[in-house]
Design an enzyme around this catalytic site. Structure first.
Site, PDB file in Angstrom:
ATOM      1  N   GLU A 179     -36.715  78.386 -90.713  1.00 23.99           N
ATOM      2  CA  GLU A 179     -36.481  77.074 -90.051  1.00 23.99           C
ATOM      3  C   GLU A 179     -37.167  75.949 -90.818  1.00 23.99           C
ATOM      4  O   GLU A 179     -37.767  75.043 -90.228  1.00 23.99           O
ATOM      5  CB  GLU A 179     -36.894  77.129 -88.582  1.00 23.99           C
ATOM      6  CG  GLU A 179     -35.910  77.989 -87.808  1.00 23.99           C
ATOM      7  CD  GLU A 179     -35.953  77.805 -86.314  1.00 23.99           C
ATOM      8  OE1 GLU A 179     -36.297  76.709 -85.842  1.00 23.99           O
ATOM      9  OE2 GLU A 179     -35.627  78.778 -85.621  1.00 23.99           O
TER      10      GLU A 179
HETATM   11  C1  LIG Z   1     -36.303  86.928 -91.969  1.00 30.20           C
HETATM   12  C2  LIG Z   1     -35.546  85.653 -92.168  1.00 30.20           C
HETATM   13  C3  LIG Z   1     -34.775  85.133 -91.150  1.00 30.20           C
HETATM   14  C4  LIG Z   1     -34.020  83.982 -91.348  1.00 30.20           C
HETATM   15  N1  LIG Z   1     -33.174  83.543 -90.362  1.00 30.20           N
HETATM   16  C5  LIG Z   1     -32.290  82.545 -90.624  1.00 30.20           C
HETATM   17  C6  LIG Z   1     -31.256  82.219 -89.694  1.00 30.20           C
HETATM   18  O1  LIG Z   1     -31.170  82.789 -88.598  1.00 30.20           O
HETATM   19  N2  LIG Z   1     -30.364  81.282 -90.039  1.00 30.20           N
HETATM   20  C7  LIG Z   1     -30.411  80.631 -91.244  1.00 30.20           C
HETATM   21  O2  LIG Z   1     -29.541  79.789 -91.485  1.00 30.20           O
HETATM   22  N3  LIG Z   1     -31.401  80.898 -92.126  1.00 30.20           N
HETATM   23  C8  LIG Z   1     -32.313  81.848 -91.864  1.00 30.20           C
HETATM   24  N4  LIG Z   1     -33.285  82.174 -92.784  1.00 30.20           N
HETATM   25  C9  LIG Z   1     -33.353  81.432 -94.037  1.00 30.20           C
HETATM   26  C10 LIG Z   1     -34.594  80.552 -94.139  1.00 30.20           C
HETATM   27  O3  LIG Z   1     -34.481  79.436 -93.309  1.00 30.20           O
HETATM   28  C11 LIG Z   1     -34.782  80.201 -95.624  1.00 30.20           C
HETATM   29  O4  LIG Z   1     -35.226  81.386 -96.266  1.00 30.20           O
HETATM   30  C12 LIG Z   1     -35.765  79.076 -95.838  1.00 30.20           C
HETATM   31  O5  LIG Z   1     -35.216  77.858 -95.372  1.00 30.20           O
HETATM   32  C13 LIG Z   1     -36.147  78.913 -97.304  1.00 30.20           C
HETATM   33  O6  LIG Z   1     -35.041  78.919 -98.136  1.00 30.20           O
HETATM   34  P1  LIG Z   1     -35.018  79.886 -99.437  1.00 30.20           P
HETATM   35  O7  LIG Z   1     -35.404  81.230 -98.969  1.00 30.20           O
HETATM   36  O8  LIG Z   1     -33.720  79.732-100.117  1.00 30.20           O
HETATM   37  O9  LIG Z   1     -36.198  79.353-100.340  1.00 30.20           O
HETATM   38  P2  LIG Z   1     -36.089  78.182-101.428  1.00 30.20           P
HETATM   39  O10 LIG Z   1     -35.488  76.979-100.810  1.00 30.20           O
HETATM   40  O11 LIG Z   1     -35.449  78.722-102.660  1.00 30.20           O
HETATM   41  O12 LIG Z   1     -37.613  77.895-101.694  1.00 30.20           O
HETATM   42  C14 LIG Z   1     -38.428  78.696-102.546  1.00 30.20           C
HETATM   43  C15 LIG Z   1     -39.825  78.088-102.557  1.00 30.20           C
HETATM   44  O13 LIG Z   1     -39.752  76.765-103.080  1.00 30.20           O
HETATM   45  C16 LIG Z   1     -40.299  75.847-102.147  1.00 30.20           C
HETATM   46  N5  LIG Z   1     -39.537  74.593-102.197  1.00 30.20           N
HETATM   47  C17 LIG Z   1     -38.187  74.433-102.170  1.00 30.20           C
HETATM   48  N6  LIG Z   1     -37.881  73.137-102.221  1.00 30.20           N
HETATM   49  C18 LIG Z   1     -39.045  72.459-102.261  1.00 30.20           C
HETATM   50  C19 LIG Z   1     -39.396  71.086-102.321  1.00 30.20           C
HETATM   51  N7  LIG Z   1     -38.465  70.125-102.311  1.00 30.20           N
HETATM   52  N8  LIG Z   1     -40.705  70.748-102.376  1.00 30.20           N
HETATM   53  C20 LIG Z   1     -41.667  71.711-102.351  1.00 30.20           C
HETATM   54  N9  LIG Z   1     -41.399  73.033-102.290  1.00 30.20           N
HETATM   55  C21 LIG Z   1     -40.102  73.388-102.238  1.00 30.20           C
HETATM   56  C22 LIG Z   1     -40.140  76.512-100.798  1.00 30.20           C
HETATM   57  O14 LIG Z   1     -41.045  75.968 -99.841  1.00 30.20           O
HETATM   58  C23 LIG Z   1     -40.421  77.958-101.146  1.00 30.20           C
HETATM   59  O15 LIG Z   1     -41.817  78.169-101.191  1.00 30.20           O
HETATM   60  C24 LIG Z   1     -34.095  83.299 -92.572  1.00 30.20           C
HETATM   61  C25 LIG Z   1     -34.886  83.811 -93.604  1.00 30.20           C
HETATM   62  C26 LIG Z   1     -35.592  84.973 -93.417  1.00 30.20           C
HETATM   63  C27 LIG Z   1     -36.391  85.532 -94.572  1.00 30.20           C
END
Ligand SMILES: Cc1cc2nc3c(=O)[nH]c(=O)nc-3n(C[C@H](O)[C@H](O)[C@H](O)COP(=O)(O)OP(=O)(O)OC[C@H]3O[C@@H](n4cnc5c(N)ncnc54)[C@H](O)[C@@H]3O)c2cc1C
Length: 403
Positions: free
Chosen positions: A364
């Protein structure tokens, strides 16, 4: 601090606590090991009339709001963070409909979610689009009276158990995030399949799945709100209202781990006295208790702000999420520390709290992203926050804005 809660709030706390102690805690380790969904727990929640508290009364819910949702999630998460999020994600999945659905969509989909007979999941994230949600690639192209959805969603919490999904897709791909619309997709729609289940570190009772759409045809009546293009705004408003639920999951995990740490350190003896009676340990426990209480007040305040109908809730929701989830990570890690070597072993209850807590800093909206959100809000509020301060040579002798 019960004194600050209403009678209705306390009633929800007590009923949720009873379900948590009777039906969740005894099976938490088993659900963690098997990854099964707690169907008996859902039945207990239905019997205790704890489902759908955030859904308006006219659509079968209790209509009591986000604070009561948080209180229930907190109690469930004290016993199991996976059960807490499995409950809370129904709010995340249904807020899009509450906020942006047509009357027909609300009448059709909200009552079964309110009663707990139907579970709903929220599909925004994709493999290449997480924090940058506006870059999603799933498309929903109009074809006669239908839309044809193609694409792939990643990490869908409750994906394996939900019967309804709110899905975000591009109806106008060349418009970027302004071309995103939301759809309500039923589980058995041809062309839609629930895919791979993730092998997660924690919250293992929650089924987190990929979702695949291959020429999935849905009638235009499934377009949320009946109009294209409002999907990104809908998802941002949804996340603002759902974030206190994640924060409450974190709060419950911190509280649950703290209670175990308190109990264990009061019984474990080293150097001829209980571990708790060493002052260094008492200081740790004091910090844990203080951080939890601070998190609780911030989470409840953000929930109350949403329930008040205030328009701008983004900053407070982000603050509550960041603070409570960072607190959960710190407190659960310290609790493992206080269990010593036993804390690192899976036959003790404490390491699960740490594994469950980690995800709350990621989903989230990661906590880095929440800090961006708070920072942007502060930039917008700069004038209001600082205009009473007189930045003149009198107060800042060496200050020269031109240099
Ligand atoms: C168990 C689990 C349940 C989930 N449930 C749902 C769900 O029900 N529905 C849904 O839609 N999604 C869901 N998600 C997805 C979740 O919301 C995303 O994993 C999360 O938003 C982060 O996206 P990403 O994993 O692609 O990381 P990325 O966006 O690739 O980020 C990687 C790292 O870079 C950092 N980062 C990225 N951009 C920036 C920035 N601009 N400035 C500083 N740091 C940054 C992030 O904070 C992180 O540390 C779930 C994920 C998991 C693991």
């Amino acid at each position: 601090m019960r004194e600050l809660l209403s009678e209705q709030n306390i009633d929800y706390v007590e009923r949720a606590r009873e379900v948590a102690e009777k039906y969740v805690r005894p099976v938490a380790a088993e659900l963690d090991r098997t990854g099964e969904y707690g169907w008996d727990i859902l039945e207990a929640l239905k019997s205790a009339e704890l489902t759908g508290v955030w859904i308006p009364k006219e659509y079968g819910g209790k209509g009591t709001g986000v604070l009561d949702l948080c209180l229930i999630v907190e109690q469930l998460s004290r016993a199991c963070g996976g059960v807490g999020v499995s409950y809370a994600v129904n709010a995340l999945g249904s807020f899009p409909i509450i906020l942006g659905g047509t009357d027909e969509q609300k009448e059709k989909y909200l009552p079964p979610i309110a009663s707990g007979d139907s579970l709903i999941a929220f599909g925004l994230s994709e493999k290449a689009s997480g924090s940058d949600a506006g870059s999603l690639r799933t498309t929903a192209i109009r074809d006669g009276d239908d839309y044809v959805i193609n694409g792939h969603k990643k990490w869908n919490t409750n994906g394996g158990v939900a019967s309804v999904f709110t899905i975000y897709a591009l109806t106008e791909p060349d418009k970027g995030m302004r071309g995103i619309s939301a759809f309500i997709v039923e589980k058995d729609t041809p062309g839609f399949t629930v895919g791979k289940r993730e092998d997660t570190m924690g919250i293992r009772t929650a089924s987190v799945n990929e979702l695949d759409f291959v020429d999935c045809r849905v009638p235009a009546s499934q377009l949320l709100g009946g109009s294209e293009g409002g999907g990104f705004r809908n998802t941002m408003m949804t996340l603002d209202r759902a974030r206190p639920g994640v924060a409450a999951q974190a709060l419950g995990l911190a509280q649950g781990a703290f209670e175990w740490a308190l109990r264990y350190t009061s019984e474990r003896r080293q150097f001829g006295q209980t571990v708790m009676s060493h002052q260094a340990v008492q200081f740790m426990l004091a910090d844990m208790a203080t951080q939890i209480e601070a998190a609780r007040q911030l989470v409840y305040a953000s929930a109350r702000l949403i329930d008040s109908g205030a328009k701008n809730v983004t900053k407070m929701a982000a603050m509550g999420k960041v603070f409570a989830t960072d607190t959960a990570m710190k407190v659960t890690t310290d609790a493992v520390q206080l269990f010593g070597g036993y804390g690192y072993c899976r036959d003790y209850p404490i390491e699960k709290y740490m594994r469950d807590a980690k995800i709350t800093q990621i989903y989230e909206g990661t906590n880095q992203v929440q800090r961006l959100v708070i920072g942007r809000a502060l930039t917008r509020e700069l004038k209001e926050l600082t205009e009473h301060l007189d930045v003149t040579v009198e107060h800042f002798p060496d200050y020269d804005p031109e240099s």
